[in-house]
Design an enzyme around this catalytic site. Sequence first.
Site, mmCIF file in Angstrom:
data_model
loop_
_atom_site.group_PDB
_atom_site.id
_atom_site.type_symbol
_atom_site.label_atom_id
_atom_site.label_comp_id
_atom_site.label_asym_id
_atom_site.label_seq_id
_atom_site.Cartn_x
_atom_site.Cartn_y
_atom_site.Cartn_z
ATOM 1 N N CYS A 2 60.352 57.104 89.392
ATOM 2 C CA CYS A 2 59.651 57.318 90.661
ATOM 3 C C CYS A 2 59.309 55.974 91.305
ATOM 4 O O CYS A 2 59.258 54.946 90.631
ATOM 5 C CB CYS A 2 58.389 58.139 90.509
ATOM 6 S SG CYS A 2 58.632 59.756 89.750
ATOM 7 N N ARG A 27 65.087 54.762 91.429
ATOM 8 C CA ARG A 27 64.106 55.141 90.405
ATOM 9 C C ARG A 27 63.844 56.645 90.380
ATOM 10 O O ARG A 27 63.220 57.157 89.446
ATOM 11 C CB ARG A 27 62.783 54.417 90.645
ATOM 12 C CG ARG A 27 62.821 52.936 90.310
ATOM 13 C CD ARG A 27 61.505 52.283 90.671
ATOM 14 N NE ARG A 27 61.460 50.905 90.213
ATOM 15 C CZ ARG A 27 60.787 50.504 89.136
ATOM 16 N NH1 ARG A 27 60.145 51.377 88.403
ATOM 17 N NH2 ARG A 27 60.786 49.240 88.789
ATOM 18 N N TRP A 73 61.212 61.404 90.703
ATOM 19 C CA TRP A 73 62.010 61.960 89.617
ATOM 20 C C TRP A 73 61.172 63.067 89.005
ATOM 21 O O TRP A 73 60.092 62.829 88.486
ATOM 22 C CB TRP A 73 62.337 60.892 88.574
ATOM 23 C CG TRP A 73 63.225 61.390 87.477
ATOM 24 C CD1 TRP A 73 64.569 61.558 87.517
ATOM 25 C CD2 TRP A 73 62.811 61.792 86.170
ATOM 26 N NE1 TRP A 73 65.027 62.047 86.310
ATOM 27 C CE2 TRP A 73 63.972 62.193 85.457
ATOM 28 C CE3 TRP A 73 61.580 61.850 85.507
ATOM 29 C CZ2 TRP A 73 63.939 62.647 84.144
ATOM 30 C CZ3 TRP A 73 61.539 62.305 84.191
ATOM 31 C CH2 TRP A 73 62.709 62.690 83.528
ATOM 32 N N ASN A 108 53.039 58.178 89.894
ATOM 33 C CA ASN A 108 54.084 58.051 88.888
ATOM 34 C C ASN A 108 53.441 58.287 87.524
ATOM 35 O O ASN A 108 52.329 57.826 87.277
ATOM 36 C CB ASN A 108 54.698 56.643 88.879
ATOM 37 C CG ASN A 108 55.463 56.336 90.139
ATOM 38 O OD1 ASN A 108 55.742 57.218 90.948
ATOM 39 N ND2 ASN A 108 55.806 55.074 90.326
ATOM 40 N N GLY A 109 54.165 58.938 86.620
ATOM 41 C CA GLY A 109 53.645 59.151 85.280
ATOM 42 C C GLY A 109 53.469 60.616 84.960
ATOM 43 O O GLY A 109 53.937 61.505 85.685
ATOM 44 N N GLU A 489 77.989 53.700 73.315
ATOM 45 C CA GLU A 489 77.692 53.333 74.703
ATOM 46 C C GLU A 489 78.740 53.896 75.649
ATOM 47 O O GLU A 489 78.416 54.370 76.745
ATOM 48 C CB GLU A 489 77.608 51.810 74.821
ATOM 49 C CG GLU A 489 77.474 51.278 76.241
ATOM 50 C CD GLU A 489 76.213 51.718 76.966
ATOM 51 O OE1 GLU A 489 76.138 51.479 78.189
ATOM 52 O OE2 GLU A 489 75.306 52.302 76.341
ATOM 53 N N LYS A 493 77.990 56.484 78.783
ATOM 54 C CA LYS A 493 78.371 56.250 80.177
ATOM 55 C C LYS A 493 79.140 57.437 80.742
ATOM 56 O O LYS A 493 78.916 57.859 81.872
ATOM 57 C CB LYS A 493 79.235 54.983 80.285
ATOM 58 C CG LYS A 493 78.462 53.703 80.128
ATOM 59 C CD LYS A 493 77.533 53.479 81.300
ATOM 60 C CE LYS A 493 76.356 52.612 80.919
ATOM 61 N NZ LYS A 493 75.336 53.266 80.122
ATOM 62 N N GLU A 496 76.785 60.404 81.318
ATOM 63 C CA GLU A 496 75.775 60.142 82.351
ATOM 64 C C GLU A 496 76.296 60.415 83.754
ATOM 65 O O GLU A 496 75.596 61.019 84.565
ATOM 66 C CB GLU A 496 75.313 58.675 82.288
ATOM 67 C CG GLU A 496 74.271 58.372 81.248
ATOM 68 C CD GLU A 496 73.845 56.915 81.297
ATOM 69 O OE1 GLU A 496 72.635 56.662 81.283
ATOM 70 O OE2 GLU A 496 74.712 56.024 81.341
ATOM 71 N N HIS A 512 84.508 64.309 58.337
ATOM 72 C CA HIS A 512 83.309 64.973 57.829
ATOM 73 C C HIS A 512 82.680 65.899 58.872
ATOM 74 O O HIS A 512 81.466 66.121 58.862
ATOM 75 C CB HIS A 512 82.288 63.932 57.363
ATOM 76 C CG HIS A 512 82.777 63.094 56.224
ATOM 77 N ND1 HIS A 512 82.934 63.584 54.954
ATOM 78 C CD2 HIS A 512 83.173 61.796 56.186
ATOM 79 C CE1 HIS A 512 83.398 62.631 54.164
ATOM 80 N NE2 HIS A 512 83.548 61.534 54.886
ATOM 81 N N LYS A 611 66.437 55.533 87.250
ATOM 82 C CA LYS A 611 66.349 54.212 86.644
ATOM 83 C C LYS A 611 64.918 53.931 86.207
ATOM 84 O O LYS A 611 63.975 54.502 86.744
ATOM 85 C CB LYS A 611 66.777 53.166 87.676
ATOM 86 C CG LYS A 611 67.173 51.826 87.093
ATOM 87 C CD LYS A 611 68.570 51.866 86.541
ATOM 88 C CE LYS A 611 69.060 50.494 86.160
ATOM 89 N NZ LYS A 611 70.357 50.571 85.476
#
Length: 616
Positions: A2, A27, A73, A108-109, A489, A493, A496, A512, A611
């Site tokens: 946010c 954000r 967000w 925010n939070g 990683e 990506k 995402e 396995h 973000k």
Amino acid sequence: MCGIVGAVSTRNIVPILVQGLQRLEYRGYDSCGVAVYADGLKRARSTDRVAKLLNQIEQEHLSGMTGIAHTRWATHGAPAVHNAHPHFSHGPGEGAAARAGRVALVHNGIIENHTELRQALQAKGYRFDSQTDTEVICHLVDSLYEGDLFDAVKSAVAQLHGAYAIAVFCKDEPHRVVGARAGSPLILGVGREGGENFLASDAMALAGVTDQIVYLEEGDVVDVQLGKYWVVDKSGRPVTRAVKTVVAHSGAAELGPYRHYMQKEIFEQPRAVADTLEGVQAVVPELFGDGAYRMFKEVDSILILACGTSYYAGCTAKYWLEGIAKIPTQVEIASEYRYRETVPSPGTLVVTISQSGETADTLAALRHAQSLGMTKTLTVCNVATSAMVRECKLAYITRAGVEIGVASTKAFTTQLAGLFLLTLALAQVKGRLTEEQEAQHLKAMRHLPAALSAVLALEPQIINWAEHFADKEHALFLGRGLHYPIALEGALKLKEITYIHAEAYAAGELKHGPLALVTSEMPVVTVAPNDTLLEKLKSNMQEVRARGGVLYVLADADSRIESEDGIHVIRMPEHYGPLSPMLHVVPLQLLAYHTACARGTDVDKPRNLAKSVTVE
């Protein structure tokens, strides 16, 4: 997550608020809104992007000299206009007797005790129009207001449990905005003209408006008025916080010739790594701050705390730290570490990794480690003024520049550069690095920008691979040893930004369980450098081919892996030894990017993500 912008001025502040939102939109982009004082409280809110909000603002001729703005967000309540910030209070009473629109607030939070507070406020007659925890704060401030907004906010935050950064104003005091923070970042911007002052969740929101920044500390409440401001700490005592000159480059957010920020940031990696290593002429502990040599001498183990992509950087560093520096290293997901029983050791160097330096889970894990007596702390971070840097004794500041794309790219490679330097510094202090080895490693690091540029030249081949991936719904990534975290990683990506379900495994684990998933419709990406595990990896690849799987292999030039039916090979320009992960991750970034383009997803703002994760 946010973004917050607030202002008190003698001019129409709406353009500055909107410009700040545009810079913070990465954000959070589930919704956005602006509220101003204009003979009462007025606002515009939207579940579209900030550009669409601007059209609404212009159509409604919204203007004012005091205001707050927010890009969201979603946590509590779905992305919808009635859940969008800013929220207005709705006082007790029915119909014409109800008091509406006295207090406006953005947040925010996450407020953990919002349910109890909501019930108490409803009992007093407050009406709730949203499912958010934020509206609870707004009504709480209103219920405590007795003519002084600063006092009301101080009383309100004393009742909140959780994390918050808030900006609030009241129509009865039209030239005053009050802010408060605990667990979420908030800054004060000291204006350069007309006595105006600002609040924001990031200095970048105020680039070009002011470079005079005050970083509020945990528990601070700030009163912002024309030509003046003051701060009290969590105990309610007046305090003076230093004003710092911070150059936040708004130009870093320009796309230039690129289609998306992610593409731009992938191609900025040679420069970002060069900047991160600029001035490193020798391996010396002082690269990490004063007192580093003494601290490194005392270290007998390392604990790395991080989340997401930064966690995978830490997993890669574990191989370096144990293989080169010979120091036992543990890597923990920050959100897990802080909630489990551990065995603390005063000889442990606690290393946090964060792009923003404000990641809530990592900050909380750091504080938890400190509370256990582990006071040797170091961060690898991209923001020199962040909470992470302020709270750690040592730091290595990466110089990736502003990263707008939600899927991290250049921040990751610069973190790896900083972590490799840390490995060398620790190895040197421990007497495990010869002068010849130091010279070889430094030579390799200086060559990294050129090596990264050579890898970026593989983009046309990656685009061809992306066309194969575009219609798939599942993918498997394999790596061994040092390159297993790079496979992780790469899978992150892809999931995402393409929304393709992707998993990564250590290649030796294939038989396995994961091998049961392999079909011709599930591409298998294999990171295959020419290292000591290559022959083992080739056997794993044959296991895939024997089940009809299709392989996409990133191979070094001398690995003797050839393209054939069911095996697609891209040859890396050169083998790069311990630094090979920094090169092999780049094609995986490009694969995710071009597959997302082929699928038509929102590359820079993928659904459900944002973000700078400043909530738990």
